[in-house]
Design a protein around this motif. Structure first.
Motif, PDB file in Angstrom:
ATOM      1  N   PHE A  27      -3.662  -1.700  27.379  1.00  0.00           N
ATOM      2  CA  PHE A  27      -4.758  -2.191  28.218  1.00  0.00           C
ATOM      3  C   PHE A  27      -4.282  -3.420  28.972  1.00  0.00           C
ATOM      4  O   PHE A  27      -3.413  -4.166  28.499  1.00  0.00           O
ATOM      5  N   ASP A  28      -4.839  -3.638  30.165  1.00  0.00           N
ATOM      6  CA  ASP A  28      -4.591  -4.888  30.870  1.00  0.00           C
ATOM      7  C   ASP A  28      -5.931  -5.546  31.202  1.00  0.00           C
ATOM      8  O   ASP A  28      -6.984  -5.015  30.851  1.00  0.00           O
ATOM      9  N   ASN A  29      -5.865  -6.696  31.850  1.00  0.00           N
ATOM     10  CA  ASN A  29      -7.087  -7.480  32.094  1.00  0.00           C
ATOM     11  C   ASN A  29      -7.548  -7.454  33.540  1.00  0.00           C
ATOM     12  O   ASN A  29      -8.312  -8.311  33.967  1.00  0.00           O
ATOM     13  N   ALA A  34      -8.519  -0.041  38.402  1.00  0.00           N
ATOM     14  CA  ALA A  34      -8.777   0.596  37.111  1.00  0.00           C
ATOM     15  C   ALA A  34      -7.518   0.787  36.281  1.00  0.00           C
ATOM     16  O   ALA A  34      -7.555   0.669  35.064  1.00  0.00           O
ATOM     17  N   GLY A  35      -6.410   1.109  36.955  1.00  0.00           N
ATOM     18  CA  GLY A  35      -5.200   1.418  36.201  1.00  0.00           C
ATOM     19  C   GLY A  35      -3.958   1.022  36.966  1.00  0.00           C
ATOM     20  O   GLY A  35      -4.016   0.679  38.141  1.00  0.00           O
ATOM     21  N   ALA A  36      -2.816   1.077  36.269  1.00  0.00           N
ATOM     22  CA  ALA A  36      -1.545   0.758  36.919  1.00  0.00           C
ATOM     23  C   ALA A  36      -0.429   1.513  36.213  1.00  0.00           C
ATOM     24  O   ALA A  36      -0.544   1.865  35.034  1.00  0.00           O
ATOM     25  N   CYS A  37       0.647   1.749  36.973  1.00  0.00           N
ATOM     26  CA  CYS A  37       1.824   2.412  36.431  1.00  0.00           C
ATOM     27  C   CYS A  37       2.997   1.465  36.622  1.00  0.00           C
ATOM     28  O   CYS A  37       3.367   1.145  37.746  1.00  0.00           O
ATOM     29  N   ASP A  38       3.544   0.979  35.505  1.00  0.00           N
ATOM     30  CA  ASP A  38       4.670   0.049  35.555  1.00  0.00           C
ATOM     31  C   ASP A  38       5.948   0.856  35.313  1.00  0.00           C
ATOM     32  O   ASP A  38       6.246   1.245  34.179  1.00  0.00           O
ATOM     33  N   GLN A  42       8.027   1.305  32.011  1.00  0.00           N
ATOM     34  CA  GLN A  42       7.562   2.662  31.682  1.00  0.00           C
ATOM     35  C   GLN A  42       6.283   2.602  30.854  1.00  0.00           C
ATOM     36  O   GLN A  42       6.227   3.055  29.711  1.00  0.00           O
ATOM     37  N   ARG A  43       5.306   1.999  31.479  1.00  0.00           N
ATOM     38  CA  ARG A  43       4.049   1.795  30.790  1.00  0.00           C
ATOM     39  C   ARG A  43       2.879   2.078  31.717  1.00  0.00           C
ATOM     40  O   ARG A  43       2.864   1.613  32.858  1.00  0.00           O
ATOM     41  N   ILE A  44       1.897   2.827  31.209  1.00  0.00           N
ATOM     42  CA  ILE A  44       0.638   3.062  31.903  1.00  0.00           C
ATOM     43  C   ILE A  44      -0.373   2.069  31.345  1.00  0.00           C
ATOM     44  O   ILE A  44      -0.516   1.966  30.118  1.00  0.00           O
ATOM     45  N   THR A  45      -1.030   1.331  32.221  1.00  0.00           N
ATOM     46  CA  THR A  45      -2.063   0.425  31.722  1.00  0.00           C
ATOM     47  C   THR A  45      -3.393   0.723  32.399  1.00  0.00           C
ATOM     48  O   THR A  45      -3.445   1.237  33.512  1.00  0.00           O
ATOM     49  N   VAL A  46      -4.458   0.400  31.671  1.00  0.00           N
ATOM     50  CA  VAL A  46      -5.821   0.607  32.145  1.00  0.00           C
ATOM     51  C   VAL A  46      -6.594  -0.683  31.898  1.00  0.00           C
ATOM     52  O   VAL A  46      -6.415  -1.329  30.860  1.00  0.00           O
ATOM     53  N   SER A  47      -7.433  -1.029  32.850  1.00  0.00           N
ATOM     54  CA  SER A  47      -8.241  -2.246  32.717  1.00  0.00           C
ATOM     55  C   SER A  47      -9.230  -2.123  31.561  1.00  0.00           C
ATOM     56  O   SER A  47     -10.087  -1.238  31.566  1.00  0.00           O
ATOM     57  N   ARG A  48      -9.107  -3.020  30.576  1.00  0.00           N
ATOM     58  CA  ARG A  48     -10.057  -2.961  29.459  1.00  0.00           C
ATOM     59  C   ARG A  48     -11.465  -3.289  29.951  1.00  0.00           C
ATOM     60  O   ARG A  48     -12.457  -2.770  29.456  1.00  0.00           O
ATOM     61  N   TYR A  49     -11.526  -4.123  30.963  1.00  0.00           N
ATOM     62  CA  TYR A  49     -12.798  -4.564  31.525  1.00  0.00           C
ATOM     63  C   TYR A  49     -13.538  -3.411  32.205  1.00  0.00           C
ATOM     64  O   TYR A  49     -14.713  -3.171  31.967  1.00  0.00           O
ATOM     65  N   ARG A 155     -20.155   5.747  39.829  1.00  0.00           N
ATOM     66  CA  ARG A 155     -19.136   5.204  38.938  1.00  0.00           C
ATOM     67  C   ARG A 155     -17.791   5.871  39.174  1.00  0.00           C
ATOM     68  O   ARG A 155     -16.767   5.217  39.246  1.00  0.00           O
ATOM     69  N   ARG A 156     -17.834   7.200  39.301  1.00  0.00           N
ATOM     70  CA  ARG A 156     -16.579   7.912  39.532  1.00  0.00           C
ATOM     71  C   ARG A 156     -15.976   7.534  40.879  1.00  0.00           C
ATOM     72  O   ARG A 156     -14.770   7.323  40.989  1.00  0.00           O
ATOM     73  N   ALA A 157     -16.842   7.460  41.906  1.00  0.00           N
ATOM     74  CA  ALA A 157     -16.356   7.149  43.251  1.00  0.00           C
ATOM     75  C   ALA A 157     -15.764   5.753  43.307  1.00  0.00           C
ATOM     76  O   ALA A 157     -14.912   5.463  44.146  1.00  0.00           O
ATOM     77  N   ALA A 158     -16.214   4.891  42.410  1.00  0.00           N
ATOM     78  CA  ALA A 158     -15.760   3.496  42.440  1.00  0.00           C
ATOM     79  C   ALA A 158     -14.462   3.287  41.680  1.00  0.00           C
ATOM     80  O   ALA A 158     -13.950   2.188  41.636  1.00  0.00           O
ATOM     81  N   VAL A 159     -13.950   4.334  41.082  1.00  0.00           N
ATOM     82  CA  VAL A 159     -12.665   4.188  40.381  1.00  0.00           C
ATOM     83  C   VAL A 159     -11.625   3.691  41.354  1.00  0.00           C
ATOM     84  O   VAL A 159     -11.497   4.190  42.457  1.00  0.00           O
ATOM     85  N   THR A 160     -10.900   2.686  40.936  1.00  0.00           N
ATOM     86  CA  THR A 160      -9.910   2.121  41.855  1.00  0.00           C
ATOM     87  C   THR A 160      -8.537   2.075  41.229  1.00  0.00           C
ATOM     88  O   THR A 160      -7.946   1.026  41.083  1.00  0.00           O
ATOM     89  N   PRO A 161      -8.020   3.254  40.855  1.00  0.00           N
ATOM     90  CA  PRO A 161      -6.655   3.228  40.356  1.00  0.00           C
ATOM     91  C   PRO A 161      -5.711   2.899  41.499  1.00  0.00           C
ATOM     92  O   PRO A 161      -6.080   3.036  42.656  1.00  0.00           O
ATOM     93  N   ARG A 162      -4.503   2.487  41.178  1.00  0.00           N
ATOM     94  CA  ARG A 162      -3.521   2.252  42.235  1.00  0.00           C
ATOM     95  C   ARG A 162      -2.281   3.080  41.994  1.00  0.00           C
ATOM     96  O   ARG A 162      -1.993   3.373  40.858  1.00  0.00           O
TER      97      ARG A 162
END
Ligand SMILES: [Zn+2]
Ligand SMILES: [Zn+2]
Length: 162
Positions: A27-29, A34-38, A42-49, A155-162
């Motif tokens: 998880f990230d802050n 919503a999410g990130a790919c490092d 080699q890590r997938i992170t998702v916003s805990r918030y 809520r779904r439309a507001a997902v903001t993964p990158r």
């Protein structure tokens, strides 16, 4: 509120299914995506918030978006290669950063006498005046608050993964 343990379990399951063992989940802050790919770690992170506020399917979509990044590689961006992989994983969302996640998901909407709009996640407990009309509290510029329904689709439309 979504149980973050459920999100972690789903993330670890999806990563194990689609990626090799060098990839991990955390998880990230972040508050605005919503999410990130490092790729380096080699890590997938998702916003805990944000994950705590989204439903399970929305969180799954975030994970699929990021896993598609991991599979497609950094160079692919959100191009055709990424998109093809994302669709094959079952990702149905878009590619663009919607930006105003917090705003879109805030149920309380305030409007000042001049028409400026403000958003809150909780009901304002005392009168709040518009910061654009007056830098300090001013009873002439009070917001009037109304509550709106935030649908699952929003809520779904507001997902903001990158
Ligand atoms: Zn105003
Ligand atoms: Zn992305």
């Amino acid at each position: 509120m979504t149980d973050l343990r459920v999100v972690r379990r789903e993330a670890e399951h999806l990563i194990a299914t689609h990626l090799d063992a060098s990839w991990t989940f955390a998880f990230d802050n972040a508050k605005r995506r919503a999410g990130a790919c490092d790729y380096t770690r080699q890590r997938i992170t998702v916003s805990r918030y944000l994950a705590a506020r989204y439903d399970d399917e929305t969180n799954r979509q975030t994970l699929l978006h990021e896993i598609a990044h991991a599979l497609a590689g950094a160079q692919a961006g959100h191009g055709a290669g990424w998109k093809r992989i994302a669709r094959s994983l079952g990702y149905t969302g878009g590619v663009t950063h919607r930006g105003e996640t917090a705003t879109e998901l805030a149920p309380w909407v305030g409007v000042c006498p001049a028409g400026h709009v403000a958003y809150r996640h909780r009901r304002a407990t005392r009168p709040t005046s518009c910061a654009r009309c007056s830098a300090r509290f001013d009873g002439r510029f009070l917001f009037s608050w109304t509550r709106r329904e935030i649908s699952a689709a929003t809520r779904r439309a507001a997902v903001t993964p990158r």
